[in-house]
Design a protein around this motif. Structure first.
Motif, PDB file in Angstrom:
ATOM      1  N   ARG A  19      27.329  17.152  24.629  1.00 52.68           N
ATOM      2  CA  ARG A  19      26.767  16.244  23.636  1.00 52.68           C
ATOM      3  C   ARG A  19      26.325  14.925  24.259  1.00 52.68           C
ATOM      4  N   ALA A  20      27.028  14.461  25.285  1.00 48.39           N
ATOM      5  CA  ALA A  20      26.651  13.207  25.935  1.00 48.39           C
ATOM      6  C   ALA A  20      25.264  13.319  26.556  1.00 48.39           C
ATOM      7  N   ARG A  21      24.981  14.470  27.169  1.00 49.11           N
ATOM      8  CA  ARG A  21      23.664  14.657  27.771  1.00 49.11           C
ATOM      9  C   ARG A  21      22.588  14.741  26.696  1.00 49.11           C
ATOM     10  N   THR A  22      22.912  15.366  25.571  1.00 55.41           N
ATOM     11  CA  THR A  22      21.957  15.453  24.476  1.00 55.41           C
ATOM     12  C   THR A  22      21.611  14.065  23.935  1.00 55.41           C
ATOM     13  N   ILE A  23      22.616  13.202  23.797  1.00 54.04           N
ATOM     14  CA  ILE A  23      22.363  11.842  23.306  1.00 54.04           C
ATOM     15  C   ILE A  23      21.538  11.065  24.324  1.00 54.04           C
ATOM     16  N   ALA A  24      21.845  11.248  25.611  1.00 54.60           N
ATOM     17  CA  ALA A  24      21.050  10.593  26.650  1.00 54.60           C
ATOM     18  C   ALA A  24      19.595  11.053  26.579  1.00 54.60           C
ATOM     19  N   LEU A  25      19.407  12.361  26.369  1.00 49.25           N
ATOM     20  CA  LEU A  25      18.054  12.902  26.256  1.00 49.25           C
ATOM     21  C   LEU A  25      17.319  12.303  25.064  1.00 49.25           C
ATOM     22  N   LEU A  26      18.011  12.169  23.930  1.00 46.65           N
ATOM     23  CA  LEU A  26      17.390  11.591  22.742  1.00 46.65           C
ATOM     24  C   LEU A  26      16.984  10.140  22.985  1.00 46.65           C
ATOM     25  N   SER A  27      17.795   9.407  23.733  1.00 46.14           N
ATOM     26  CA  SER A  27      17.451   8.021  24.056  1.00 46.14           C
ATOM     27  C   SER A  27      16.172   7.966  24.879  1.00 46.14           C
ATOM     28  N   LEU A  28      16.078   8.838  25.879  1.00 44.37           N
ATOM     29  CA  LEU A  28      14.878   8.884  26.724  1.00 44.37           C
ATOM     30  C   LEU A  28      13.657   9.283  25.909  1.00 44.37           C
ATOM     31  N   PHE A  29      13.835  10.291  25.054  1.00 37.91           N
ATOM     32  CA  PHE A  29      12.714  10.768  24.251  1.00 37.91           C
ATOM     33  C   PHE A  29      12.284   9.736  23.205  1.00 37.91           C
ATOM     34  N   LEU A  30      13.234   9.009  22.655  1.00 40.90           N
ATOM     35  CA  LEU A  30      12.894   7.982  21.674  1.00 40.90           C
ATOM     36  C   LEU A  30      12.049   6.890  22.317  1.00 40.90           C
ATOM     37  N   ALA A  31      12.412   6.511  23.532  1.00 35.28           N
ATOM     38  CA  ALA A  31      11.636   5.496  24.246  1.00 35.28           C
ATOM     39  C   ALA A  31      10.218   5.987  24.525  1.00 35.28           C
ATOM     40  N   SER A  32      10.091   7.226  25.009  1.00 36.55           N
ATOM     41  CA  SER A  32       8.763   7.746  25.327  1.00 36.55           C
ATOM     42  C   SER A  32       7.928   7.930  24.060  1.00 36.55           C
ATOM     43  N   THR A  33       8.577   8.293  22.945  1.00 36.65           N
ATOM     44  CA  THR A  33       7.843   8.449  21.690  1.00 36.65           C
ATOM     45  C   THR A  33       7.283   7.116  21.219  1.00 36.65           C
ATOM     46  N   MET A  34       8.086   6.058  21.305  1.00 38.55           N
ATOM     47  CA  MET A  34       7.583   4.736  20.913  1.00 38.55           C
ATOM     48  C   MET A  34       6.389   4.342  21.760  1.00 38.55           C
ATOM     49  N   TYR A  84      19.262  17.441  34.772  1.00 37.27           N
ATOM     50  CA  TYR A  84      19.180  18.880  34.545  1.00 37.27           C
ATOM     51  C   TYR A  84      19.098  19.651  35.863  1.00 37.27           C
ATOM     52  N   ARG A  85      19.738  20.822  35.855  1.00 38.91           N
ATOM     53  CA  ARG A  85      19.630  21.724  36.991  1.00 38.91           C
ATOM     54  C   ARG A  85      18.175  22.185  37.129  1.00 38.91           C
ATOM     55  N   PRO A  86      17.791  22.631  38.333  1.00 40.21           N
ATOM     56  CA  PRO A  86      16.408  23.085  38.512  1.00 40.21           C
ATOM     57  C   PRO A  86      15.967  24.126  37.491  1.00 40.21           C
ATOM     58  N   HIS A  87      16.826  25.116  37.180  1.00 40.63           N
ATOM     59  CA  HIS A  87      16.396  26.153  36.258  1.00 40.63           C
ATOM     60  C   HIS A  87      16.416  25.689  34.802  1.00 40.63           C
ATOM     61  N   GLU A  88      16.957  24.494  34.525  1.00 48.17           N
ATOM     62  CA  GLU A  88      16.965  23.945  33.176  1.00 48.17           C
ATOM     63  C   GLU A  88      15.811  22.980  32.924  1.00 48.17           C
ATOM     64  N   ARG A  89      15.162  22.551  33.998  1.00 53.21           N
ATOM     65  CA  ARG A  89      14.175  21.482  33.855  1.00 53.21           C
ATOM     66  C   ARG A  89      12.950  21.907  33.075  1.00 53.21           C
ATOM     67  N   ALA A  90      12.539  23.175  33.217  1.00 51.83           N
ATOM     68  CA  ALA A  90      11.332  23.620  32.531  1.00 51.83           C
ATOM     69  C   ALA A  90      11.465  23.410  31.026  1.00 51.83           C
ATOM     70  N   ARG A  91      12.654  23.725  30.488  1.00 55.64           N
ATOM     71  CA  ARG A  91      12.873  23.559  29.050  1.00 55.64           C
ATOM     72  C   ARG A  91      12.819  22.081  28.662  1.00 55.64           C
ATOM     73  N   ALA A  92      13.475  21.222  29.462  1.00 55.58           N
ATOM     74  CA  ALA A  92      13.467  19.786  29.164  1.00 55.58           C
ATOM     75  C   ALA A  92      12.063  19.215  29.253  1.00 55.58           C
ATOM     76  N   MET A  93      11.311  19.624  30.305  1.00 56.82           N
ATOM     77  CA  MET A  93       9.943  19.139  30.450  1.00 56.82           C
ATOM     78  C   MET A  93       9.067  19.661  29.310  1.00 56.82           C
ATOM     79  N   GLY A  94       9.300  20.918  28.893  1.00 60.99           N
ATOM     80  CA  GLY A  94       8.537  21.459  27.777  1.00 60.99           C
ATOM     81  C   GLY A  94       8.781  20.679  26.497  1.00 60.99           C
ATOM     82  N   MET A  95      10.039  20.290  26.274  1.00 63.04           N
ATOM     83  CA  MET A  95      10.355  19.477  25.109  1.00 63.04           C
ATOM     84  C   MET A  95       9.641  18.126  25.195  1.00 63.04           C
ATOM     85  N   PHE A  96       9.592  17.571  26.401  1.00 60.37           N
ATOM     86  CA  PHE A  96       8.945  16.274  26.599  1.00 60.37           C
ATOM     87  C   PHE A  96       7.456  16.347  26.264  1.00 60.37           C
TER      88      PHE A  96
END
Length: 521
Positions: free
Chosen positions: A43-58, A164-176
């Motif tokens: 959950r901590a990583r998810t909240i960190a991700l939301l913070s990053l995404f909120l900044a980029s969305t603004m 994110y691990r290398p094999h997890e990055r594609a999903r994170a980048m896709g979300m971005f």
């Protein structure tokens, strides 16, 4: 845009580094980054991700949200046409000039530290924009807001690489990138709704002030959960190069934007010539620094690659066209046809929706099958859409509905989508792996600078033509102006279709180079 299509759509992401063993917190930092302390999980990583995404969305919303409110700002602050151009251009210009420096500051001082500083600055300058007492102040605050965004946005993708691990990055980048597409749809709509709603009597000021509560929430989450990391190799920050580049660009763009209002005196042309000379000297200095083995601000050797040079040129044509198109369209619909700010904002939804759909189709379906032809088809499709819009404009009057423009908006959005997502993949095809990060940053910076140039150049043409017909009705004033800007867009897209022939035929090695797919374990 940013490391994204800072204007408002998905941009290529930096190269993913080769895989390294996971650290004790369970995530794998990249080879070029070193985490300070344990990395967040669950959950901590998810909240960190939301913070990053909120900044980029603004940041993404602020690239497009201002356009639909420009006529309202014009009347509220008694702004001139030139000031309106600068309100649209100051942000991407400042963002582009500071982007490389912002990225290197994160590598040097810590990504989290610079991200939070940029986020605080972005939130504060959003409040300043919302409270701006004059048009001049709003232009200045927009420029400072762009600098703050340049400190904030590079750290988003760098932090994703660490978290994110290398094999997890594609999903994170896709979300971005998916979020970037959604922001493209919502930007003009949110701007129109907030302006039209006139919340607490704020009017257009709400489009900036809305960032304040979200920015504060993102800061609180980032301080607690976003991990700190630095680059393994500390970069050198060439402040002198940044200053010289800024002076050269301002020497060209400032007189280009101001010239029409002043009647094009001789000093305007002299200033533009001096700006070009400074840029030439800057390019030579960067070339010499790279040959001497020093780290340049701009790696000029990248342009020796035919694919990177052609792709960067095509990207510049794309974003110069896009930025000027949206500026001219919003002024025409409101000042020319008398549409409300909400109606004009909603008119951008068909373009944004088809862009989002065809961006996915272009990069995932067509690019692997037909190669660079997807970019040529995209350029010609957008040109065809501009022609359809021009036909609608030619017969439009104050009673014309959105349906008359809908075919053009849909076709134009499809063409833009077919170009905007695949272009980075082809551009990075022949870039060496060790320069993929620099190439991606330079590619994004080029798009931002081209966007500011498009607003200055085509915006000047638009308002000059409108001024020449100032004695006519509003429809007759702005009809020839928007037709002239659409003609320029068609010409630029035809050039882009020709330039695309210099790109690699197929993106065979670029999926990894562009960070689209993760490294294999």
């Amino acid at each position: 845009m940013s490391t994204t299509l800072d204007t408002d759509l998905p941009a290529p992401v930096p190269a993913a580094a080769p895989p390294v063993p996971p650290d004790e917190a369970g995530a794998a930092p990249t080879a070029s980054a070193r985490a300070r302390g344990p990395l967040p999980v669950g959950r901590a990583r998810t909240i960190a991700l939301l913070s990053l995404f909120l900044a980029s969305t603004m940041e993404l919303l602020d690239t497009t949200i201002v356009n639909v409110a420009l006529p309202t700002i014009e009347s509220g602050l008694r702004a001139t046409d030139t000031q309106l151009q600068w309100m649209a251009a100051a942000y991407p210009l400042a963002f582009a000039l500071a982007l490389i420096t912002g990225s290197r500051l994160g590598d040097l001082l810590g990504r989290k530290r610079v991200f939070v500083a940029g986020l605080v600055g972005f939130t504060a300058t959003s409040a300043a924009c919302g409270l701006a007492p004059t048009a001049e102040a709003l232009v200045a605050f927009r420029a400072v807001q762009g600098v703050a965004a340049a400190a904030m946005i590079p750290q988003v993708l760098s932090s994703l690489q660490v978290m994110y691990r290398p094999h997890e990055r594609a999903r994170a980048m896709g979300m971005f990138t998916g979020l970037a597409g959604l922001s493209a749809v919502l930007g003009p709509v949110i701007g129109a709704v907030l302006t039209q709603a006139d919340v607490a009597g704020l009017g257009w000021r709400a489009i900036f002030l809305v960032n304040v509560p979200f920015g504060l929430a993102a800061v609180a989450a980032a301080l607690r959960w976003v991990p700190e990391s630095v680059a393994e190799r500390r970069p050198r920050i060439d402040l002198r190069g940044v200053v010289v580049l800024a002076l050269g660009l301002l020497g060209v763009l400032y007189p280009l934007t101001l010239g029409r209002e002043l009647g094009w005196p001789a000093w305007v042309y002299a200033a533009m010539a001096a700006g070009v000379a400074v840029l030439v000297l800057f390019g030579r200095a960067q070339w010499r620094a790279e040959r001497a083995g020093r780290e340049p601000l701009v790696a000029t050797s990248l342009y020796r690659g035919r694919g990177f040079a052609a792709g960067s040129t095509m990207n510049a044509l794309l974003f110069a066209s896009m930025s000027s198109y949206f500026l001219c369209q919003t002024v025409y619909l409101q000042a020319g046809l008398g549409w409300s700010v909400l109606r004009a904002g909603l008119a951008g939804v068909p373009f944004a929706l088809t862009t989002t759909v065809f961006a996915g189709v272009g990069v995932a379906v067509l690019a692997p099958r037909i190669g660079r032809r997807v970019l040529q088809i995209g350029a010609l499709t957008w040109a065809a859409g501009a022609v359809l819009i021009g036909v609608a404009v030619h017969g439009a009057d104050a009673s014309t509905s959105l349906w008359a423009f809908l075919p053009g908006f849909v076709v134009a959005g499809a063409g833009f989508g077919l170009m905007v997502s695949p272009i980075g993949v082809f551009t990075l095809a022949d870039v060496p792996v060790d320069k993929a990060g620099s190439a991606s940053g330079l590619f994004s910076t080029t798009g931002q600078l081209a966007g500011a140039t498009g607003v200055a150049a085509v915006g000047s043409l638009f308002f000059s033509v409108a001024q020449a017909h100032a004695s006519s009705s509003p429809v007759e004033v702005f009809r020839p102006a928007v037709e002239a800007s659409l003609a320029v867009l068609v010409g630029l897209m035809l050039v882009a279709a020709l330039v695309a022939r210099a790109l690699p035929r197929h993106p065979l090695v670029t999926a990894e180079a562009a960070g689209v797919v993760a490294d294999a374990d």
